[in-house]
Design an enzyme around this catalytic site. Sequence first.
Site, short mmCIF file in Angstrom:
data_model
loop_
_atom_site.label_atom_id
_atom_site.label_comp_id
_atom_site.label_asym_id
_atom_site.label_seq_id
_atom_site.Cartn_x
_atom_site.Cartn_y
_atom_site.Cartn_z
N TYR A 179 40.65 30.86 46.90
CA TYR A 179 40.34 31.42 45.58
C TYR A 179 41.12 30.72 44.48
CZ TYR A 179 39.71 34.40 41.63
OH TYR A 179 39.39 34.84 40.37
N TRP A 212 40.91 29.08 40.04
CA TRP A 212 40.13 28.55 38.92
C TRP A 212 40.04 27.04 38.90
CZ3 TRP A 212 38.28 30.12 33.81
CH2 TRP A 212 37.81 31.45 33.81
N1 LIG Z 1 44.60 33.03 27.19
C1 LIG Z 1 44.05 33.39 28.37
N2 LIG Z 1 42.81 33.94 28.39
C2 LIG Z 1 42.26 34.33 29.58
C3 LIG Z 1 42.95 34.13 30.82
C4 LIG Z 1 44.26 33.56 30.76
O1 LIG Z 1 44.93 33.38 31.79
N3 LIG Z 1 44.76 33.21 29.53
N4 LIG Z 1 42.36 34.51 32.01
C5 LIG Z 1 40.90 34.68 32.02
C6 LIG Z 1 40.47 35.44 33.19
S1 LIG Z 1 40.39 34.64 34.69
C7 LIG Z 1 40.06 36.72 33.14
S2 LIG Z 1 39.47 37.51 34.54
C8 LIG Z 1 40.07 37.48 31.88
C9 LIG Z 1 40.68 38.86 32.07
O2 LIG Z 1 40.36 39.69 31.02
P1 LIG Z 1 41.05 41.14 30.94
O3 LIG Z 1 41.25 41.66 32.28
O4 LIG Z 1 40.29 41.98 29.99
O5 LIG Z 1 42.45 40.68 30.29
P2 LIG Z 1 43.89 41.35 30.16
O6 LIG Z 1 44.60 40.48 29.17
O7 LIG Z 1 44.52 41.52 31.48
O8 LIG Z 1 43.62 42.77 29.56
C10 LIG Z 1 43.08 42.95 28.25
C11 LIG Z 1 43.83 44.06 27.57
O9 LIG Z 1 43.57 45.30 28.20
C12 LIG Z 1 44.64 46.18 27.87
N5 LIG Z 1 44.83 47.17 28.90
C13 LIG Z 1 45.48 47.01 30.08
N6 LIG Z 1 45.48 48.16 30.77
C14 LIG Z 1 44.83 49.06 30.01
C15 LIG Z 1 44.48 50.44 30.19
O10 LIG Z 1 44.77 51.07 31.21
N7 LIG Z 1 43.77 51.02 29.21
C16 LIG Z 1 43.40 50.37 28.10
N8 LIG Z 1 42.67 51.03 27.20
N9 LIG Z 1 43.72 49.09 27.89
C17 LIG Z 1 44.42 48.44 28.84
C18 LIG Z 1 45.87 45.32 27.75
O11 LIG Z 1 46.59 45.70 26.59
C19 LIG Z 1 45.34 43.91 27.71
O12 LIG Z 1 45.87 43.11 26.66
O13 LIG Z 1 40.84 36.78 30.90
C20 LIG Z 1 40.43 35.41 30.76
N10 LIG Z 1 41.03 34.89 29.57
N1 LIG Z 2 49.50 40.89 38.26
C1 LIG Z 2 48.33 40.31 37.98
N2 LIG Z 2 47.90 39.30 38.77
C2 LIG Z 2 46.72 38.71 38.48
C3 LIG Z 2 45.93 39.12 37.38
C4 LIG Z 2 46.41 40.20 36.59
O1 LIG Z 2 45.74 40.63 35.62
N3 LIG Z 2 47.62 40.75 36.92
N4 LIG Z 2 44.75 38.48 37.10
C5 LIG Z 2 44.05 37.86 38.24
C6 LIG Z 2 42.94 37.01 37.82
S1 LIG Z 2 41.76 37.76 36.82
C7 LIG Z 2 42.77 35.73 38.24
S2 LIG Z 2 41.29 34.92 37.89
C8 LIG Z 2 43.78 35.06 39.06
C9 LIG Z 2 43.95 33.56 38.72
O2 LIG Z 2 44.59 32.91 39.76
P1 LIG Z 2 44.37 31.35 40.04
O3 LIG Z 2 42.99 30.94 39.65
O4 LIG Z 2 44.79 31.08 41.44
O5 LIG Z 2 45.41 30.71 39.03
P2 LIG Z 2 45.51 29.25 38.41
O6 LIG Z 2 46.86 29.13 37.82
O7 LIG Z 2 44.35 29.00 37.51
O8 LIG Z 2 45.44 28.30 39.69
C10 LIG Z 2 44.63 27.17 39.76
C11 LIG Z 2 45.37 26.07 40.51
O9 LIG Z 2 44.45 24.99 40.71
C12 LIG Z 2 45.12 23.76 40.45
N5 LIG Z 2 44.10 22.75 40.12
C13 LIG Z 2 43.56 22.43 38.92
N6 LIG Z 2 42.66 21.45 39.06
C14 LIG Z 2 42.61 21.13 40.37
C15 LIG Z 2 41.86 20.17 41.14
O10 LIG Z 2 41.00 19.44 40.64
N7 LIG Z 2 42.10 20.13 42.48
C16 LIG Z 2 43.01 20.94 43.08
N8 LIG Z 2 43.19 20.82 44.39
N9 LIG Z 2 43.74 21.83 42.37
C17 LIG Z 2 43.53 21.93 41.04
C18 LIG Z 2 46.08 24.10 39.33
O11 LIG Z 2 47.12 23.13 39.25
C19 LIG Z 2 46.56 25.49 39.76
O12 LIG Z 2 47.69 25.41 40.60
O13 LIG Z 2 45.03 35.73 38.94
C20 LIG Z 2 44.94 37.13 39.23
N10 LIG Z 2 46.28 37.70 39.28
MO LIG Z 3 40.16 36.19 36.31
#
Ligand SMILES: Nc1nc2c(c(=O)[nH]1)N[C@H]1C(S)=C(S)[C@@H](COP(=O)(O)OP(=O)(O)OC[C@H]3O[C@@H](n4cnc5c(=O)[nH]c(N)nc54)[C@H](O)[C@@H]3O)O[C@H]1N2
Ligand SMILES: Nc1nc2c(c(=O)[nH]1)N[C@H]1C(S)=C(S)[C@@H](COP(=O)(O)OP(=O)(O)OC[C@H]3O[C@@H](n4cnc5c(=O)[nH]c(N)nc54)[C@H](O)[C@@H]3O)O[C@H]1N2
Ligand SMILES: [Mo]
Length: 760
Positions: A108, A110
């Site tokens: 898993y 990104w």
């Molecule tokens: N800059 C940036 N943008 C991203 C990402 C990133 O790593 N960096 N990751 C991307 C990815 S993979 C995903 S899946 C999405 C995730 O998107 P989300 O899951 O929506 O993102 P979060 O920032 O975890 O949460 C959004 C807001 O929800 C609020 N929140 C948390 N818990 C609660 C609660 O119980 N109740 C209410 N009402 N609000 C709450 C928090 O204040 C938080 O800032 O974001 C994407 N966008």
């Molecule tokens: N506590 C907590 N944990 C969370 C979340 C949260 O809200 N709270 N959010 C969750 C969510 S929504 C998500 S999506 C996950 C994200 O978790 P991940 O998707 O596992 O996080 P990334 O840091 O994007 O990891 C991507 C990795 O791929 C590598 N990479 C980039 N390009 C390439 C390539 O071409 N080849 C190879 N081999 N590697 C490459 C990067 O260097 C990096 O190490 O985290 C989850 N974890």
């Molecule tokens: Mo995510």
Amino acid sequence: MSRASLAHWGAFTAVVSDGDITAVTPRAGDADPSPLLANLPGSLRHRARITGPAVRRGWLRDGPGPSTTRGADEFVAVSWAELTELLAAELRRVIDSHGNEAIYGGSYGWASAGRFHHAQSQVHRFLKLLGGYTSSRHSYSLGATGAIMPRVVGTHDDLFKRSTHWDVIVEHTDLLVCFGGIALKNTGINHGGTTAHPARDALHRFRARGGRIVSFSPLRDDIEGECVWHAPVPGTDVAIMLALAHVLATEGLADRGFLDTHCVGYDRFERYLLGTDDGVPKSPAWASAISGIAAQDITALARRMAASRTLVTVSWSLQRIRHGEQAPWMGLTLAAMLGQIGLPGGGFGHGYGSMNEPGLAPLRVRLPALPQGHNPVSTFIPVAAISDMLLHPGEDYDYNGLRLTYPDIRLVYWAGGNPFHHHQNIPRLRRALARPDTIVVHDPYWTAMAKHADIVVPSTTAYERDDFSGSRNDPLLVAMPALARPHAQSRDDYATFAAVAGRLGIGDAFTEGRTARQWLVHLYEKWAAGLDFAVPSFDQFWADGSLRLPTEPGLTLLSDFRADPHTHRLNTPSGRIEIFSADIDGFGYADCIGHPAWFEPAEWLGGPRAAAFPLHLLANQPASRLHSQLDTGALSQQSKVAGREPIRMHPDDAAERGLADGDVVRVFNDRGACLAGVVTDAGLRAKVVQLSTGAWFDPLDPADPDSLCVHGNPNVLTDDVGTSALARGCTGAHVLVQVEKFTGPLPPVRAHQPPVFAER
Ligand SMILES: Nc1nc2c(c(=O)[nH]1)N[C@H]1C(S)=C(S)[C@@H](COP(=O)(O)OP(=O)(O)OC[C@H]3O[C@@H](n4cnc5c(=O)[nH]c(N)nc54)[C@H](O)[C@@H]3O)O[C@H]1N2
Ligand SMILES: Nc1nc2c(c(=O)[nH]1)N[C@H]1C(S)=C(S)[C@@H](COP(=O)(O)OP(=O)(O)OC[C@H]3O[C@@H](n4cnc5c(=O)[nH]c(N)nc54)[C@H](O)[C@@H]3O)O[C@H]1N2
Ligand SMILES: [Mo]
């Protein structure tokens, strides 16, 4: 030299000199480019890059087997020839002695934008040709949604892909009721890349037309600019939604017609809502005691919602918690009671402010894609069950109506993800990663996962190879010509797999006789031949740098279904929205019953655990990077406090602990501890602290699985428990903690340094 390319966070032109990116400008026409572009300069030659193939010393010496020294051992540099040989032999050994099921290839993560060099597509295709692997289902993003929404509204993908367009919201919506806000910090991102960021401007135009926003979030800045801000106790949104529904039901404001023609099971649900059987009406007074939101505010809002064109939005964060199935299900139910689902600007939205995609027009065509083939192994796990699987081989568990068994995994294969970023309870994860015989990691960087591997494969970044990318809700397919030569000895994942496939006798099947460049042309031409309109030749596309594709503008989610629920029946058992699901009810799960309901979680301020750990930590997405990617970059580094990840807290909570801005604190509970740097902010609900994910895990003592993380990774604290037996989704967004001043000598942050190398 300057050249254009694409990242998950946007299209840009980079200035390159001496083999590295030195400056980046966003693509012209992107109204609101992501600040994350600032992390790119210096990233290609950073010392955190993996320079050559490496093998863990103990593994090389003792051979494959469980090991508790992973993460603390030294590495030995090997040649590509030796790495290829070792990797092929180990895959062969595991398959011959334990079968393909013993390979965990979920992998898993990104990775990077790119339709061909997409790491997961490469690793999955390779492992399928090799006879298959144990796979994973759904995502950390949408674990709960991915299981519940197909059952109750017949889809989860279309909720985003075919969401109500921003222009429709701007024109028609009067009232936006946002659970979890609409956090613009998150809208920079789209999987596969994105060339326009319309959310900020859309909200501006929405307000200019007189639209109003009510935000429920513990953080004020989840909405930028004017709104009515309600800061509930985290995790209590479902109770608030139930109380809004209670007002609609008891004041005759629910749309009985829509509930009768387009939904099933409202009456069953209403008994729960009114407390007919359990004697507990889910009234505003009831919800107020749980959430801290005044009962009269809930009542007034419900009346206003019924009187306006109202869009109820639920952020993805609300389902990344225990019982995370309930918030999207209840949000949908609330919107169904308002009867506006399918009307322009009304109804339900999921993920506005979670990703750029919701609100953007979908493509009318599919994108070119690497053919994936068939996985001969059917064993899978819900993605966030990785530690459970490794720690409990052979054990049975419930999942989404199935009874499954954890396989006995011998080899873990990761390319393009970082479990030390994404998985919960890192101390438990480290114990789980001690179990398999072999861990293989491909990554461009020495992440904590790479440091825990036995066989480390240096990958190129997306900026060191030719590719193209795009995403399903963006009009442009963008060429990604290599910006620089590969760093040191790093290779494309494709080249690594091709070489290992060759050693294993499946070389031709894997490469089909094509070089990487020939694959690009092939994927493009095959795709072009299937379109019902003409596109330029590959060479012309490459020279132009991008290709504009047709999109479907002006969508309203579920408008077809509203207009004609028979012709456009949903893919649910009843063909309608299931407010009561007989299937889910039949599973008999205690933690996910037949209709949306309030369940008291363990990690919340209203429960007994808060006596020991009185602060509710939101581990949300970082504003300064994408997950753990480019934590080394300028934007991410500028955000750190004394070199640690910032923890935001209410001034009263800081004062109570004698803390001031810039102090380093120990954040802890009974699972683990990390350091973080204090930033006070009155825009948080008191007793809530916020520490984003993504600081690279940095154990003070790498040999101790329970070690303090000196850098601020919140996943040393989070509970590794699924949302419920239905989805077993990730619950990392919320955790209870305590915070105290750190008074010892400040340990250095070594997360971005390569591990120690030894002679053989
Ligand atoms: N800059 C940036 N943008 C991203 C990402 C990133 O790593 N960096 N990751 C991307 C990815 S993979 C995903 S899946 C999405 C995730 O998107 P989300 O899951 O929506 O993102 P979060 O920032 O975890 O949460 C959004 C807001 O929800 C609020 N929140 C948390 N818990 C609660 C609660 O119980 N109740 C209410 N009402 N609000 C709450 C928090 O204040 C938080 O800032 O974001 C994407 N966008
Ligand atoms: N506590 C907590 N944990 C969370 C979340 C949260 O809200 N709270 N959010 C969750 C969510 S929504 C998500 S999506 C996950 C994200 O978790 P991940 O998707 O596992 O996080 P990334 O840091 O994007 O990891 C991507 C990795 O791929 C590598 N990479 C980039 N390009 C390439 C390539 O071409 N080849 C190879 N081999 N590697 C490459 C990067 O260097 C990096 O190490 O985290 C989850 N974890
Ligand atoms: Mo995510």
